[in-house]
Motif scaffolding. Sequence first.
Motif, short mmCIF file in Angstrom:
data_model
loop_
_atom_site.label_atom_id
_atom_site.label_comp_id
_atom_site.label_asym_id
_atom_site.label_seq_id
_atom_site.Cartn_x
_atom_site.Cartn_y
_atom_site.Cartn_z
N LYS A 21 2.06 -3.29 -11.26
CA LYS A 21 1.48 -2.18 -10.51
C LYS A 21 0.44 -1.50 -11.39
O LYS A 21 0.70 -1.24 -12.56
N VAL A 22 -0.73 -1.23 -10.82
CA VAL A 22 -1.84 -0.71 -11.63
C VAL A 22 -2.04 0.79 -11.48
O VAL A 22 -3.05 1.33 -11.93
N GLY A 23 -1.10 1.49 -10.85
CA GLY A 23 -1.14 2.93 -10.85
C GLY A 23 -1.90 3.58 -9.71
O GLY A 23 -2.25 4.77 -9.80
N HIS A 24 -2.13 2.84 -8.63
CA HIS A 24 -2.85 3.41 -7.49
C HIS A 24 -2.10 3.08 -6.20
O HIS A 24 -1.57 1.98 -6.04
N THR A 25 -2.09 4.02 -5.26
CA THR A 25 -1.52 3.78 -3.94
C THR A 25 -2.59 3.96 -2.88
O THR A 25 -3.44 4.86 -2.97
N LEU A 26 -2.56 3.08 -1.88
CA LEU A 26 -3.56 3.09 -0.80
C LEU A 26 -3.51 4.41 -0.06
O LEU A 26 -2.45 4.89 0.34
N ARG A 27 -4.69 4.98 0.19
CA ARG A 27 -4.77 6.31 0.80
C ARG A 27 -4.66 6.27 2.32
O ARG A 27 -3.99 7.12 2.91
N TYR A 28 -5.36 5.32 2.97
CA TYR A 28 -5.46 5.33 4.43
C TYR A 28 -5.12 3.96 4.99
O TYR A 28 -5.24 2.94 4.31
N ASN A 29 -4.73 3.95 6.26
CA ASN A 29 -4.54 2.69 6.97
C ASN A 29 -5.89 2.19 7.48
O ASN A 29 -6.21 2.24 8.68
N ASP A 30 -6.70 1.69 6.55
CA ASP A 30 -8.04 1.21 6.84
C ASP A 30 -8.18 -0.15 6.18
O ASP A 30 -8.11 -0.28 4.95
N SER A 31 -8.36 -1.20 6.99
CA SER A 31 -8.38 -2.55 6.44
C SER A 31 -9.61 -2.84 5.59
O SER A 31 -9.65 -3.87 4.91
N HIS A 32 -10.60 -1.94 5.60
CA HIS A 32 -11.76 -2.14 4.72
C HIS A 32 -11.42 -1.84 3.25
O HIS A 32 -12.16 -2.24 2.36
N ASN A 33 -10.32 -1.12 3.02
CA ASN A 33 -10.02 -0.62 1.68
C ASN A 33 -9.33 -1.68 0.82
O ASN A 33 -8.28 -1.45 0.21
N TYR B 43 -1.53 -4.96 -1.63
CA TYR B 43 -0.77 -3.71 -1.52
C TYR B 43 0.64 -4.03 -1.04
O TYR B 43 0.83 -4.76 -0.07
N THR B 44 1.61 -3.44 -1.71
CA THR B 44 3.01 -3.64 -1.33
C THR B 44 3.37 -2.73 -0.16
O THR B 44 2.58 -1.87 0.25
N ALA B 45 4.57 -2.91 0.37
CA ALA B 45 5.01 -2.11 1.52
C ALA B 45 4.98 -0.62 1.22
O ALA B 45 4.76 0.20 2.13
N ASP B 46 5.19 -0.23 -0.03
CA ASP B 46 5.13 1.19 -0.40
C ASP B 46 3.73 1.61 -0.85
O ASP B 46 3.56 2.64 -1.48
N ARG B 47 2.70 0.75 -0.52
CA ARG B 47 1.29 1.06 -0.67
C ARG B 47 0.79 0.97 -2.11
O ARG B 47 -0.35 1.34 -2.40
N ASN B 48 1.61 0.46 -3.02
CA ASN B 48 1.17 0.30 -4.40
C ASN B 48 0.20 -0.88 -4.53
O ASN B 48 0.42 -1.95 -3.96
N ALA B 49 -0.87 -0.68 -5.30
CA ALA B 49 -1.79 -1.75 -5.63
C ALA B 49 -1.17 -2.60 -6.74
O ALA B 49 -0.76 -2.08 -7.78
N VAL B 50 -1.11 -3.91 -6.49
CA VAL B 50 -0.44 -4.84 -7.40
C VAL B 50 -1.39 -5.98 -7.75
O VAL B 50 -2.16 -6.44 -6.91
N VAL B 51 -1.33 -6.44 -9.00
CA VAL B 51 -2.04 -7.65 -9.41
C VAL B 51 -1.00 -8.61 -9.96
O VAL B 51 -0.13 -8.24 -10.75
N GLY B 52 -1.05 -9.86 -9.47
CA GLY B 52 -0.12 -10.88 -9.91
C GLY B 52 -0.84 -12.04 -10.56
O GLY B 52 -2.04 -12.25 -10.34
N ARG B 53 -0.11 -12.80 -11.38
CA ARG B 53 -0.69 -14.01 -11.97
C ARG B 53 0.38 -15.10 -12.06
O ARG B 53 1.58 -14.82 -12.10
N ARG B 54 -0.09 -16.33 -12.09
CA ARG B 54 0.78 -17.49 -12.30
C ARG B 54 0.00 -18.56 -13.03
O ARG B 54 -1.24 -18.62 -12.97
N VAL B 55 0.72 -19.42 -13.74
CA VAL B 55 0.11 -20.63 -14.27
C VAL B 55 -0.29 -21.51 -13.09
O VAL B 55 0.44 -21.61 -12.11
N LEU B 56 -1.48 -22.12 -13.16
CA LEU B 56 -1.91 -22.98 -12.06
C LEU B 56 -0.84 -24.03 -11.77
O LEU B 56 -0.36 -24.72 -12.67
#
Length: 474
Positions: A100-112, A78-91
């Motif tokens: 960005k996959v279109g979702h923002t974190l709802r709560y400050n809960d580390s289980h999420n 999750y980025t600072a603005d709470r966006n869910a992000v997936v990244g990739r790189r060549v090994l």
Amino acid sequence: MHRRTLLAAALAGAVVTPALASGTARAADPGPSVTRTGTTTLDSQALFFVSYDGLVNNNAFQKNGLLTYKGYQYAVWYTADRNAVVGRRVLGGSTWSTVKVGHTLRYNDSHNVISMGVSKIDGRLHLNMDSHSDGFTYVKSVAGLMDNPAGLSWTASRFGAPQSTLDGLALTTQFTYPQFISTPEGRLQLSYRVAVSGNGRNALAEYDGTRWTNLGEWSSSTGTYTSEHGSSTARNMYLHGIDYDRGGRLHSFFTWREQNGAVMCSSGGITNHDTGYVYSDDRGRTWRNNAGTVVGTTGGSDKVSVTDAGLVVDPLNPDHSLMNQESQFTDSAGRPHAIISYVPGRFGQCTTNYVSDRTRNGRAFHVRRNASGTWQKTEIPVPLNSSQRTKLILDKYDNAYAIFPFGRIAGASAASGYTDWRILFDGSGLNAFGEVVIDETRVAQDGVLSFMYQEKSSGTTPSALHVVDFRLPA
């Protein structure tokens, strides 16, 4: 008593004989070693907040927050603005491409946390995120994205819209701890908990390349557990992991957490007790104890219960702040290994504050089944200095590596019978907050230990998120 039917006679205490008990090492095999080869930055300003003593971007039970597939490595956060992000790189590459996959974190809960999985049958990447005893968000990629990473652009258009179901399959309104696992046939399974801490059940769903099916629950929350202090009639099974070995056997270590605090010596402790083990040879449809006896059927009336015989491989009452959801791995012969941690009895028989007591006196232990089928246990002589979890991997020679909070790495050789644990990397320069997220899939692919960690911060001030790589013995 059935509940306390133990394999204690097979345990070898805190220090084992340094024989070739594992049966996997040859004299010429190298021992454990790590060579740091580089660090990359995923996000210089990743979301930071502390809850349940952890971070949402670096919870060790997260499976998988970091994974490798067909020459590329993938990470989620999750980025600072709470966006869910997936990244990739060549090994081995230094640059990550992010979406960005279109979702923002709802709560400050580390289980999420965000968890990833790959359905090899159709080459899709799957994400499950933002759930703690409530609903979840699910996103999947287009088919073939994981099979042709060099040929397909890494853009948001490669991912579908966020969903609150698995393509229309609604699982439960109280959903937690998503863990994706790929079956030997290339299907994808999703392990999760139904209901809440202290009164929940483990369950499985499965994706066959066309649709998701709910296989059902396989652990029970009912039955009576009695300690020397009191009794409890509700609990949940916390998994240390759920993993297929090379032969197709599905392994899971676990601890029980009781709902009723009366089972503890002090209200400041934690009701976790006993380390148990089950396995499945039919893709999670039925579950067997260490002796091979069926003790539960997924989706059936007979589920794995605290009263079942033969589950416990390391007995411990609730007075020692045993950690839940620690770590497990299987060796080249398919034998199960686990890391567990608690406050040993030499520091007292009653923890009164599980965070401070674990930080001050907690120790990790390596528990494993050897070639003769008996269980052995070795204390790792490294103080935790933390209340948090330690991760475990094994290299191609079956040497074991424990990755402690703050990114410290210890290792032990298979040739010694895992009695020669020592620090290989002390975490210098990382400035890591605590737990780290291991790429469990990369070790077998190119012999690299890779983990994600976040730098220390305070309050809700964002901090840098990194991936560090260590070359293991070739």
